[in-house]
Design a protein around this motif. Sequence first.
Motif, PDB file in Angstrom:
ATOM      1  N   ARG A 174       0.910  -1.196  -0.139  1.00 52.66           N
ATOM      2  CA  ARG A 174      -0.120  -0.015   0.045  1.00 52.66           C
ATOM      3  C   ARG A 174       0.671   1.279   0.081  1.00 52.66           C
ATOM      4  O   ARG A 174       1.984   1.141   0.579  1.00 52.66           O
ATOM      5  CB  ARG A 174      -0.897  -0.129   1.255  1.00 52.66           C
ATOM      6  CG  ARG A 174      -1.779  -1.054   1.252  1.00 52.66           C
ATOM      7  CD  ARG A 174      -2.631  -1.286   2.305  1.00 52.66           C
ATOM      8  NE  ARG A 174      -1.859  -1.188   3.858  1.00 52.66           N
ATOM      9  CZ  ARG A 174      -2.533  -1.380   4.901  1.00 52.66           C
ATOM     10  NH1 ARG A 174      -3.888  -1.453   4.939  1.00 52.66           N
ATOM     11  NH2 ARG A 174      -1.790  -1.337   6.137  1.00 52.66           N
ATOM     12  N   ILE A 175       0.220   2.327  -0.678  1.00 57.87           N
ATOM     13  CA  ILE A 175       1.154   3.484  -0.698  1.00 57.87           C
ATOM     14  C   ILE A 175       0.182   4.627  -0.025  1.00 57.87           C
ATOM     15  O   ILE A 175      -1.090   4.831  -0.855  1.00 57.87           O
ATOM     16  CB  ILE A 175       1.563   3.953  -2.178  1.00 57.87           C
ATOM     17  CG1 ILE A 175       2.310   2.852  -2.649  1.00 57.87           C
ATOM     18  CG2 ILE A 175       2.451   5.238  -2.053  1.00 57.87           C
ATOM     19  CD1 ILE A 175       2.677   3.371  -4.054  1.00 57.87           C
ATOM     20  N   PRO A 176       0.310   5.377   0.932  1.00 62.64           N
ATOM     21  CA  PRO A 176      -0.614   6.466   1.247  1.00 62.64           C
ATOM     22  C   PRO A 176      -0.154   7.521   0.614  1.00 62.64           C
ATOM     23  O   PRO A 176       0.834   7.847   0.439  1.00 62.64           O
ATOM     24  CB  PRO A 176      -0.169   6.451   2.874  1.00 62.64           C
ATOM     25  CG  PRO A 176       1.388   6.062   3.061  1.00 62.64           C
ATOM     26  CD  PRO A 176       1.416   4.886   2.022  1.00 62.64           C
ATOM     27  N   ILE A 177      -1.349   8.107  -0.066  1.00 65.70           N
ATOM     28  CA  ILE A 177      -1.057   9.432  -0.947  1.00 65.70           C
ATOM     29  C   ILE A 177      -1.124  10.467  -0.356  1.00 65.70           C
ATOM     30  O   ILE A 177      -2.279  10.961   0.025  1.00 65.70           O
ATOM     31  CB  ILE A 177      -1.928   9.122  -2.334  1.00 65.70           C
ATOM     32  CG1 ILE A 177      -1.758   7.887  -3.019  1.00 65.70           C
ATOM     33  CG2 ILE A 177      -1.430  10.306  -3.138  1.00 65.70           C
ATOM     34  CD1 ILE A 177      -0.225   7.528  -3.537  1.00 65.70           C
ATOM     35  N   ILE A 178       0.070  11.294  -0.007  1.00 62.28           N
ATOM     36  CA  ILE A 178      -0.043  12.312   0.761  1.00 62.28           C
ATOM     37  C   ILE A 178       0.330  13.425   0.170  1.00 62.28           C
ATOM     38  O   ILE A 178       1.782  13.554  -0.254  1.00 62.28           O
ATOM     39  CB  ILE A 178       1.007  12.185   2.346  1.00 62.28           C
ATOM     40  CG1 ILE A 178       0.544  10.980   2.878  1.00 62.28           C
ATOM     41  CG2 ILE A 178       0.661  13.180   2.997  1.00 62.28           C
ATOM     42  CD1 ILE A 178      -0.609  10.631   3.270  1.00 62.28           C
ATOM     43  N   PRO A 179      -0.268  14.525  -0.589  1.00 58.70           N
ATOM     44  CA  PRO A 179       0.108  15.595  -1.295  1.00 58.70           C
ATOM     45  C   PRO A 179       1.379  16.317  -0.738  1.00 58.70           C
ATOM     46  O   PRO A 179       1.482  16.623   0.570  1.00 58.70           O
ATOM     47  CB  PRO A 179      -1.173  16.469  -1.276  1.00 58.70           C
ATOM     48  CG  PRO A 179      -2.166  15.465  -1.055  1.00 58.70           C
ATOM     49  CD  PRO A 179      -1.763  14.565  -0.088  1.00 58.70           C
ATOM     50  N   GLY A 180       2.387  16.539  -1.479  1.00 58.71           N
ATOM     51  CA  GLY A 180       3.501  17.028  -0.975  1.00 58.71           C
ATOM     52  C   GLY A 180       4.655  16.189  -0.284  1.00 58.71           C
ATOM     53  O   GLY A 180       5.711  16.681  -0.130  1.00 58.71           O
TER      54      GLY A 180
END
Length: 315
Positions: free
Chosen positions: A236-242
């Motif tokens: 899984r990849i948490p998509i955290i802007p920036g």
Amino acid sequence: MDGKGKELRAVIFDVQSFSTHDGPGIRTNIFFKGCALRCPWCANPESQKFSPQLLYTKMKCIGCMCCARACPHGAVTAYTAPEDIERYGHVRYDRGKCDKCTTHECVDACFQEALAVSGKEMTVDDVMDKIRRDSPVFRGKGGVTVSGGDPLLYPEFLAELLGRCRDEGYSVALESELCVPTRNLETVMPFVSYYLTDCKIIDSAEHRRITGVDNEIILRNLRLIGDVCPERMCLRIPIIPGYTDSDENVGGIAAFAASCQFTKINILPYHKLGVPKHERLGTVYQLPHVQPPDDGHMRHLADVIEAHGIECVIN
């Protein structure tokens, strides 16, 4: 952590029944306290420290100060300025003293139930009792998920627990950051049916800058799972802007996953479910201005992953 020469114990901060999110089917989730990472977007900040922690819900507090009278450490004082009461609640807790407290008399003294403790020492028998209670629901169509924090920080306890789950016919999913000695992972691998692991940042220096630790041992442990049972991994990849949402980072993780023979990646859009938990812990949420990624960006990142021949699921 694990006891030596005595009954094994671990600090558990939650047991969730009838979960459908962390592994296949209906599951009982056991959440262990303690984590090596300090991700600024953490949705379970109560999982980071090993010791039990005091939680304060300001909306329930009426300022009666019963907790202050019960506290033997002088850790409780009152806010008096209206702006402070509005922002923090009626009561100030000295968290340094609270974190060292083992009795938490204040919780029993609070008639409004504004106080609770996150984390309780449990034995393997204690946890198995919780699992058996739920087993008529999930048997044959789910199982047990151990999560956290990171359960692999309790290797002896976890090996005993998962061995007993196997003996009683319960499927086990392991949710771990894998930032642990490889021997901890090897100890429990014979009992694990399914792995759920985040890969947040592929660059080691950037991983250290953001989470406080580098990712070398994480990648090494992921390769071990890839060598033994890649079909059991849900990466899984948490998509955290920036922080994690660049094409370079996501593409690098996908390339690494392909080299491990993993076939599926879940990308998880950023959310702010951890904000009220930080408030209850008396800690500061570090990303108040970050907003969730839009659907178009999530779809673009899925395309980046699928270009590496890996199925991508947007959760």
